[in-house]
Scaffold this motif. Structure first.
Motif, PDB file in Angstrom:
ATOM      1  N   GLY A 272      45.172 -42.403 -14.117  1.00 14.14           N
ATOM      2  CA  GLY A 272      44.437 -43.844 -14.604  1.00 14.14           C
ATOM      3  C   GLY A 272      43.559 -42.918 -16.487  1.00 14.14           C
ATOM      4  O   GLY A 272      43.139 -43.074 -16.741  1.00 14.14           O
ATOM      5  N   GLY A 273      44.298 -41.321 -15.679  1.00 14.13           N
ATOM      6  CA  GLY A 273      43.767 -40.570 -17.878  1.00 14.13           C
ATOM      7  C   GLY A 273      44.209 -38.982 -17.984  1.00 14.13           C
ATOM      8  O   GLY A 273      45.951 -38.777 -17.466  1.00 14.13           O
ATOM      9  N   TYR A 274      43.703 -38.473 -18.413  1.00 16.84           N
ATOM     10  CA  TYR A 274      43.546 -36.883 -18.672  1.00 16.84           C
ATOM     11  C   TYR A 274      42.569 -36.415 -18.650  1.00 16.84           C
ATOM     12  O   TYR A 274      41.377 -36.524 -18.579  1.00 16.84           O
ATOM     13  CB  TYR A 274      44.416 -36.920 -20.276  1.00 16.84           C
ATOM     14  CG  TYR A 274      45.253 -37.897 -20.597  1.00 16.84           C
ATOM     15  CD1 TYR A 274      46.730 -37.757 -20.585  1.00 16.84           C
ATOM     16  CD2 TYR A 274      45.124 -39.132 -20.915  1.00 16.84           C
ATOM     17  CE1 TYR A 274      47.360 -38.159 -20.835  1.00 16.84           C
ATOM     18  CE2 TYR A 274      45.967 -40.135 -21.441  1.00 16.84           C
ATOM     19  CZ  TYR A 274      47.830 -39.812 -21.669  1.00 16.84           C
ATOM     20  OH  TYR A 274      48.794 -40.195 -21.868  1.00 16.84           O
ATOM     21  N   MET A 275      42.691 -34.776 -18.837  1.00 14.00           N
ATOM     22  CA  MET A 275      41.672 -34.290 -18.893  1.00 14.00           C
ATOM     23  C   MET A 275      42.017 -33.089 -19.848  1.00 14.00           C
ATOM     24  O   MET A 275      43.191 -32.616 -19.407  1.00 14.00           O
ATOM     25  CB  MET A 275      41.565 -33.405 -17.275  1.00 14.00           C
ATOM     26  CG  MET A 275      40.092 -34.327 -16.419  1.00 14.00           C
ATOM     27  SD  MET A 275      40.287 -33.083 -15.047  1.00 14.00           S
ATOM     28  CE  MET A 275      39.181 -33.908 -14.487  1.00 14.00           C
ATOM     29  N   LEU A 276      41.482 -32.767 -20.958  1.00 16.38           N
ATOM     30  CA  LEU A 276      42.009 -32.032 -22.172  1.00 16.38           C
ATOM     31  C   LEU A 276      41.650 -29.913 -21.463  1.00 16.38           C
ATOM     32  O   LEU A 276      40.548 -30.367 -20.598  1.00 16.38           O
ATOM     33  CB  LEU A 276      41.071 -31.925 -22.565  1.00 16.38           C
ATOM     34  CG  LEU A 276      40.824 -30.937 -24.472  1.00 16.38           C
ATOM     35  CD1 LEU A 276      43.038 -30.067 -24.623  1.00 16.38           C
ATOM     36  CD2 LEU A 276      40.705 -31.069 -25.357  1.00 16.38           C
ATOM     37  N   PHE A 277      42.359 -29.383 -21.285  1.00 18.91           N
ATOM     38  CA  PHE A 277      41.946 -28.195 -20.894  1.00 18.91           C
ATOM     39  C   PHE A 277      41.539 -26.802 -21.289  1.00 18.91           C
ATOM     40  O   PHE A 277      42.689 -26.723 -22.540  1.00 18.91           O
ATOM     41  CB  PHE A 277      43.062 -27.510 -19.095  1.00 18.91           C
ATOM     42  CG  PHE A 277      42.800 -27.909 -17.705  1.00 18.91           C
ATOM     43  CD1 PHE A 277      42.200 -27.217 -17.192  1.00 18.91           C
ATOM     44  CD2 PHE A 277      42.949 -29.257 -17.624  1.00 18.91           C
ATOM     45  CE1 PHE A 277      41.983 -27.175 -16.393  1.00 18.91           C
ATOM     46  CE2 PHE A 277      42.708 -29.938 -16.229  1.00 18.91           C
ATOM     47  CZ  PHE A 277      42.681 -28.607 -15.181  1.00 18.91           C
ATOM     48  N   ARG A 295      37.820 -23.719 -18.718  1.00 15.80           N
ATOM     49  CA  ARG A 295      37.194 -24.811 -18.831  1.00 15.80           C
ATOM     50  C   ARG A 295      37.913 -26.269 -19.296  1.00 15.80           C
ATOM     51  O   ARG A 295      38.854 -26.402 -19.702  1.00 15.80           O
ATOM     52  CB  ARG A 295      35.539 -25.032 -19.681  1.00 15.80           C
ATOM     53  CG  ARG A 295      35.213 -23.741 -18.974  1.00 15.80           C
ATOM     54  CD  ARG A 295      34.164 -23.553 -20.660  1.00 15.80           C
ATOM     55  NE  ARG A 295      33.409 -25.162 -20.590  1.00 15.80           N
ATOM     56  CZ  ARG A 295      32.499 -25.200 -22.105  1.00 15.80           C
ATOM     57  NH1 ARG A 295      32.335 -24.065 -22.799  1.00 15.80           N
ATOM     58  NH2 ARG A 295      31.724 -26.187 -21.974  1.00 15.80           N
ATOM     59  N   HIS A 296      37.712 -27.679 -18.004  1.00 17.70           N
ATOM     60  CA  HIS A 296      38.138 -29.088 -19.292  1.00 17.70           C
ATOM     61  C   HIS A 296      36.429 -29.858 -19.293  1.00 17.70           C
ATOM     62  O   HIS A 296      36.125 -29.672 -18.444  1.00 17.70           O
ATOM     63  CB  HIS A 296      39.298 -29.185 -17.594  1.00 17.70           C
ATOM     64  CG  HIS A 296      38.670 -29.581 -16.376  1.00 17.70           C
ATOM     65  ND1 HIS A 296      37.379 -30.452 -16.490  1.00 17.70           N
ATOM     66  CD2 HIS A 296      38.581 -29.010 -15.253  1.00 17.70           C
ATOM     67  CE1 HIS A 296      37.319 -30.308 -14.652  1.00 17.70           C
ATOM     68  NE2 HIS A 296      38.054 -29.498 -14.009  1.00 17.70           N
ATOM     69  N   SER A 297      37.757 -30.775 -19.883  1.00 19.05           N
ATOM     70  CA  SER A 297      36.594 -31.925 -20.323  1.00 19.05           C
ATOM     71  C   SER A 297      36.502 -32.554 -19.093  1.00 19.05           C
ATOM     72  O   SER A 297      37.124 -33.308 -18.190  1.00 19.05           O
ATOM     73  CB  SER A 297      37.395 -32.664 -21.330  1.00 19.05           C
ATOM     74  OG  SER A 297      38.846 -33.575 -21.487  1.00 19.05           O
ATOM     75  N   SER A 298      35.244 -34.182 -19.366  1.00 21.60           N
ATOM     76  CA  SER A 298      35.445 -35.053 -18.533  1.00 21.60           C
ATOM     77  C   SER A 298      36.686 -35.563 -18.580  1.00 21.60           C
ATOM     78  O   SER A 298      37.636 -36.081 -18.976  1.00 21.60           O
ATOM     79  CB  SER A 298      35.326 -36.253 -18.325  1.00 21.60           C
ATOM     80  OG  SER A 298      33.507 -35.622 -18.238  1.00 21.60           O
ATOM     81  N   ILE A 299      37.216 -37.061 -17.374  1.00 16.26           N
ATOM     82  CA  ILE A 299      38.502 -37.384 -17.854  1.00 16.26           C
ATOM     83  C   ILE A 299      38.230 -38.110 -18.466  1.00 16.26           C
ATOM     84  O   ILE A 299      37.237 -38.783 -18.523  1.00 16.26           O
ATOM     85  CB  ILE A 299      39.065 -37.583 -15.557  1.00 16.26           C
ATOM     86  CG1 ILE A 299      39.865 -38.560 -15.600  1.00 16.26           C
ATOM     87  CG2 ILE A 299      38.152 -38.493 -15.520  1.00 16.26           C
ATOM     88  CD1 ILE A 299      40.817 -38.878 -14.499  1.00 16.26           C
ATOM     89  N   TRP A 305      31.833 -31.883 -22.633  1.00 17.57           N
ATOM     90  CA  TRP A 305      32.030 -30.396 -21.757  1.00 17.57           C
ATOM     91  C   TRP A 305      31.373 -30.559 -21.022  1.00 17.57           C
ATOM     92  O   TRP A 305      31.156 -28.932 -19.845  1.00 17.57           O
ATOM     93  CB  TRP A 305      32.943 -29.624 -23.044  1.00 17.57           C
ATOM     94  CG  TRP A 305      34.098 -30.002 -23.506  1.00 17.57           C
ATOM     95  CD1 TRP A 305      34.044 -30.562 -24.503  1.00 17.57           C
ATOM     96  CD2 TRP A 305      35.492 -29.426 -23.162  1.00 17.57           C
ATOM     97  NE1 TRP A 305      35.647 -31.251 -24.819  1.00 17.57           N
ATOM     98  CE2 TRP A 305      36.299 -30.076 -24.533  1.00 17.57           C
ATOM     99  CE3 TRP A 305      35.881 -29.014 -22.688  1.00 17.57           C
ATOM    100  CZ2 TRP A 305      37.371 -29.779 -23.893  1.00 17.57           C
ATOM    101  CZ3 TRP A 305      36.658 -28.275 -22.055  1.00 17.57           C
ATOM    102  CH2 TRP A 305      37.896 -29.173 -23.276  1.00 17.57           C
ATOM    103  N   SER A 306      29.649 -31.093 -21.081  1.00  7.34           N
ATOM    104  CA  SER A 306      28.451 -30.135 -20.295  1.00  7.34           C
ATOM    105  C   SER A 306      29.266 -30.870 -18.916  1.00  7.34           C
ATOM    106  O   SER A 306      28.601 -31.962 -17.978  1.00  7.34           O
ATOM    107  CB  SER A 306      27.711 -31.320 -20.658  1.00  7.34           C
ATOM    108  OG  SER A 306      26.501 -30.897 -19.897  1.00  7.34           O
TER     109      SER A 306
END
Length: 602
Positions: A272-277, A295-299, A305-306
């Motif tokens: 259902g989506g992506y995460m940016l690492f 670190r990775h972003s929210s999906i 990034w918090s």
């Protein structure tokens, strides 16, 4: 008697000539296909002009309209090919995150003083501020945005708040999340590695791997690219994260709230989506760059990034073992992360507290450079800092890959230029290829070695002289793409010329000893060539002893369809060389037959 030239596929060049007897020993631009050698395909220019700078990374993908996009990352620019046009989408930057409460005001004034250590800016330049909070009566909306600056000193500058807003009090403020993006293109990056030791570059403690005050860079500028849906994610090594949103008239923009210093960017597709690492980046709490931090972003939200934000799925991990992260690749649903020492496997576990876990699965098998790894199916192939070839398949272990032509590569890899190595695949011929800088030719990529993966050719290596600083397999492009040091972009495995010009190829056997007690006279060749285009030359080098004087006889170049070639060469040991150089050129070599007669004992 007539003796066929019948040898197994692959070059065997690391041993003495006699140890390699019965094998092909040397070659250039000849691969092995279904057990037999054949000349590689040619290449044709994709773009009439040239890229700006030296390209290190090329990334093709298709947008939602099924249109092909190709991103090129050079040491000077980020450029995009779309619809037969080349666009400059180089982002503004670099991105800087300021310290806590870096803004200062004086009561009744709209002038804001900014503490920005080592900013490197000049009076009259524009910067874009974001994340500033209302303080001393100055509204956040009038602090954030694009502002023209006046430099006070190397660590301080001022700007005038927007909308004629003035401060109601004196003092510092603004919060702890202010980001500054210089509103001019990224400065030109290094073309070559500048480290004086080892085959890799970029040690922790200097340049982007150390403090923000450090100015030296010890590696050539490489880029990491990935697709966020139809958008492009771009990261100049050691710099920020940028996103280009499929508008050729617009440049890539800094991703809000992302770490400002990132070694390698990677997108992990999720349900259902992506995460940016961000692999190798600033820690969230301290803002300090940690070369082992992930670190990775929210999906589905690459601006979140918090980890403390409500509903956030962004997280932070720090790998163990020391060293620095070099790069990462997705391998099925898993993630491989290489440091300069070890290999880690990232697995999605789905826990809200820790969505991913990273386990070390290989020691002393790190990665020599960010582009020196490629994944084919469920197997990764790469080169380690000690110039060894490795492979890893899911569920297995990092395993050295034997290479019988490794000595030439390892001995001649240009010192301090290992970050330039480019690994790529070629699905059509089931092979992986490593382009590298050979010190005999200078500091730039000039040669390649390649490994066949499937069928009767599996394990067969070949090599070639060809200058390519970036290379990527076909799909979604119709053909593999390669870029030369001058910025020319080519479709490969297309046609049988070097963009209309001749290119050289050859393949040569080791010395073969027919009978140690007798000498022989070779006087004729019956060729066995298929799909020949252009003349083919055959040379025969004869010796009476393994290290004796050599005599070479070369038959006149054979045109397609010729039935025999005549020459005379006598000795005990014979070496055969088959070569061509024409435009076009093509040949598949079967089992040529040599006419051999005894010449007595001596």
């Amino acid at each position: 008697m007539r003796i066929p030239l019948e040898l197994p596929p692959g070059l065997l060049g690391d041993d003495t000539s006699q140890a390699g007897a019965g094998h092909w020993a040397d070659g250039s631009n000849v691969r092995f296909r279904l057990g037999l050698p054949q000349v590689i395909g040619g290449w044709e220019r994709l773009i009439d002009g040239a890229l700006t700078g030296v390209c290190r990374t090329v990334f093709p993908w298709k947008d939602n309209g099924a249109l092909l996009n190709i991103a090129f990352g050079t040491n000077q620019k980020l450029q995009l090919w779309k619809g037969d046009e080349l666009f400059d989408i180089t982002p503004f930057g670099p991105v800087a995150v300021l310290g806590g409460d870096p803004l200062t005001t004086a009561s009744g004034s709209g002038v804001v003083t900014v503490a920005h250590i080592g900013h490197g800016l000049t009076t009259g330049q524009e910067v874009k501020l974001s994340g500033a909070e209302t303080f001393n009566g100055l509204e956040a909306a009038n602090l954030n945005g694009v502002r023209e600056i006046t430099v006070v000193d190397p660590n301080t500058y001022t700007f005038v708040a927007g909308a004629a807003d003035t401060a109601s009090a004196s003092g510092a403020g603004g919060g702890a999340a202010i980001r500054v993006v210089r509103q001019s293109e990224l400065p030109v990056g290094p073309e070559h590695g500048t480290s004086s030791i080892g085959f890799g570059t970029g040690a922790y403690g200097g340049g982007p791997y150390g403090t923000t005050e450090a100015t030296a860079e010890y590696y050539p500028r490489t880029w990491s690219f990935d697709a966020w849906g139809q958008h492009l994610i771009a990261n100049p090594r050691g710099g920020g994260l940028y996103e280009w949103r499929n508008d050729p008239a617009s440049r890539a923009l800094a991703i809000a709230n992302a770490p400002p210093q990132v070694t390698y960017a990677l997108v992990a597709p999720m349900n259902g989506g992506y995460m940016l690492f961000a692999l190798g980046c600033n820690e969230e709490a301290s803002g300090t760059f940690n070369p082992m931090c992930i670190r990775h972003s929210s999906i589905r939200n690459n601006t979140e990034w918090s980890t403390a934000a409500s509903g956030s799925t962004s997280r932070e991990y720090v790998l163990t073992g020391g060293g620095r992260i070099v790069a990462g690749r997705m391998i099925g649903p898993y993630m491989l992360v290489w440091t300069d020492k070890d290999l880690f496997l990232g697995s999605y576990v789905g826990s809200l507290a820790q969505p991913w876990r990273f386990d070390r699965i290989g020691r002393n098998c790190g990665l020599i450079g960010p582009n020196a790894a490629v994944v084919v199916g469920q197997t990764a192939f790469w080169i380690s800092p000690d110039r060894q070839f490795y492979s890893y398949s899911i569920g297995g272990a990092a395993t050295p890959v034997g290479c019988p032509i490794r000595t030439e590569f390892a001995d001649n890899l240009a010192a301090s230029q290992g970050d330039k190595i480019v690994a790529s695949s070629n699905a059509e011929f089931s092979e992986v290829r490593f382009d590298y800088p050979d010190g005999r030719d200078g500091f730039e990529n000039s040669r390649y070695v390649a490994l066949a993966l499937g069928g009767e050719d599996a394990g067969a290596w070949h090599k070639g002289v060809m200058a390519r600083t970036a290379f990527v397999d076909a799909g979604p492009s119709l053909y593999p793409l390669g870029v030369d040091p001058d910025g020319a972009v080519f479709h490969h495995e297309r046609g049988h010329t070097a963009d209309g010009q001749a290119f050289p190829w050859f393949i040569e056997t080791a010395d073969s000893l027919l009978d140690p007690e007798s000498t022989f006279l070779v006087r004729e060749l019956w060729p066995d060539f298929k799909d020949q285009i252009g003349p083919v030359s055959v040379s025969l080098t004869a010796r009476f002893t393994p290290q004796g004087n050599a005599q070479t006889a070369t038959a006149p170049p054979m045109a397609p369809g010729e039935t025999k070639a005549d020459f005379l060469a006598s000795g005990r040991l014979f070496r055969v060389r088959i070569a061509g150089e024409s435009a076009p050129t093509r040949c598949r070599i079967g089992k040529p037959m040599f006419d051999v007669v005894p010449a007595g004992r001596r």
